[in-house]
Enzyme design. Structure first.
Site, short mmCIF file in Angstrom:
data_model
loop_
_atom_site.label_atom_id
_atom_site.label_comp_id
_atom_site.label_asym_id
_atom_site.label_seq_id
_atom_site.Cartn_x
_atom_site.Cartn_y
_atom_site.Cartn_z
N SER A 27 49.04 33.13 14.75
CA SER A 27 49.31 34.39 15.46
C SER A 27 49.07 34.24 16.96
CB SER A 27 48.50 35.55 14.88
OG SER A 27 47.15 35.45 15.21
N LEU A 108 37.74 17.41 17.87
CA LEU A 108 38.38 16.36 18.67
C LEU A 108 37.31 15.45 19.27
CD1 LEU A 108 40.99 18.72 20.31
CD2 LEU A 108 41.49 16.90 18.65
N HIS A 124 38.60 31.29 21.11
CA HIS A 124 37.53 31.37 20.12
C HIS A 124 37.21 32.85 19.85
CE1 HIS A 124 34.07 30.14 17.78
NE2 HIS A 124 33.35 31.04 18.43
C1 GAR Z 1 41.78 32.73 15.66
O1 GAR Z 1 40.96 33.84 15.42
C2 GAR Z 1 41.09 31.74 16.58
O2 GAR Z 1 40.31 32.35 17.55
C3 GAR Z 1 40.24 30.98 15.60
O3 GAR Z 1 41.07 30.78 14.49
C4 GAR Z 1 41.97 31.90 14.39
C5 GAR Z 1 43.36 31.36 14.28
O4 GAR Z 1 44.27 32.41 14.04
N1 GAR Z 1 39.78 29.73 16.18
C6 GAR Z 1 38.56 29.26 16.03
O5 GAR Z 1 37.71 29.79 15.33
C7 GAR Z 1 38.27 27.98 16.79
N2 GAR Z 1 36.87 27.82 17.00
P1 GAR Z 1 45.79 32.22 14.35
O6 GAR Z 1 46.23 30.95 13.62
O7 GAR Z 1 46.44 33.44 13.75
O8 GAR Z 1 45.97 32.11 15.83
#
Ligand code: GAR
Length: 229
Positions: A27, A108, A124
């Site tokens: 998203s 990474l 994040h």
């Molecule tokens: C998002 O909430 C992003 O902030 C989180 O994963 C989700 C991905 O959603 N990332 C982390 O937690 C990284 N530390 P999306 O695939 O719908 O963008």
């Protein structure tokens, strides 16, 4: 005077070529693709890359006409550097100048992060440096915080660290659950991630002593008080 075809073409060439790395639904990737669909946006999404062949975001990227690529980390076993060497070579082959991590759930190595220092950003779902890692919304509720939110930051080798570019906050209500909070924070992510990419592509960001300065962007003087504000 109207811009000639040559002017338009050279302006488009000047847009920063960006790769978005995903592992799931994508998203945030969609938010970036939509922002970059405006020809005036200073970056173009040239590639979406997933470490998981089943990432739902791949189909969403393809539907938007963006080139996609899968580099399955499982093909490399425990050899993170071998995976990252292919990742790095793929980014270079696509002439990528900047990498956006958008729900990319692979740690990474310092080797890869070093190659992309100052040119790789991450979103994040928490107000860093609070709640690094996973399950940020449940942990924010358990900690009883009244303000929660999202952060976009430059990537450094330490997970969910690095100079903060932009944050957005939401008030936490007494009846919030991890899911209700996640929905509101995700909307914040979608708002702030394109801002961060824009400022990076416009060359507005400088880092001094781990602190970002964003040239020409005003700081609002609004205060968010919760509860009761
Ligand atoms: C998002 O909430 C992003 O902030 C989180 O994963 C989700 C991905 O959603 N990332 C982390 O937690 C990284 N530390 P999306 O695939 O719908 O963008």
């Amino acid at each position: 005077m109207a811009a000639s075809a040559v002017d338009i073409e050279s302006a488009q060439r000047a847009r920063m070529r960006v790769a978005i790395l995903i592992s799931g639904r994508g998203s945030n990737m969609v938010a970036l693709i939509e922002a970059a669909a405006d020809p005036a946006f200073p970056a173009e999404i040239a590639l979406v890359l997933s470490n998981r062949p089943d990432a739902a975001g791949l189909a969403r990227a393809a539907a938007a006409g963006i080139a996609t690529k899968v580099i399955d980390h499982k093909d490399f076993g425990k050899n993170r550097e071998a995976f990252e060497q292919v990742l790095h070579a793929t980014l270079e082959a696509h002439d990528i100048a900047c990498v956006c991590l958008a729900g990319f759930m692979r740690l990474l190595t310092p080797w890869f992060v070093g190659r992309w220092e100052g040119r790789m950003i991450n979103v994040h779902p928490a107000l860093l440096p609070a709640f690094k890692g996973l399950d940020t919304h449940a942990r924010a509720l358990a900690a009883g915080v009244r303000l929660h939110g999202a952060t976009v930051h430059l990537v450094v080798p330490e997970m969910d660290s690095g100079p903060i570019i932009v944050q957005g906050a939401v008030a936490v209500g007494d009846d919030d659950t991890p899911d209700t909070l996640a929905t509101r924070v995700l909307a914040v992510e979608h708002r702030i991630y394109p801002l961060a990419l824009r400022w990076l592509a416009e060359g507005r960001i400088t880092v001094t002593a781990d602190r970002c300065r964003i040239a020409g962007v005003p700081t609002p003087d609004r205060v968010l008080v919760a509860p009761g504000g």
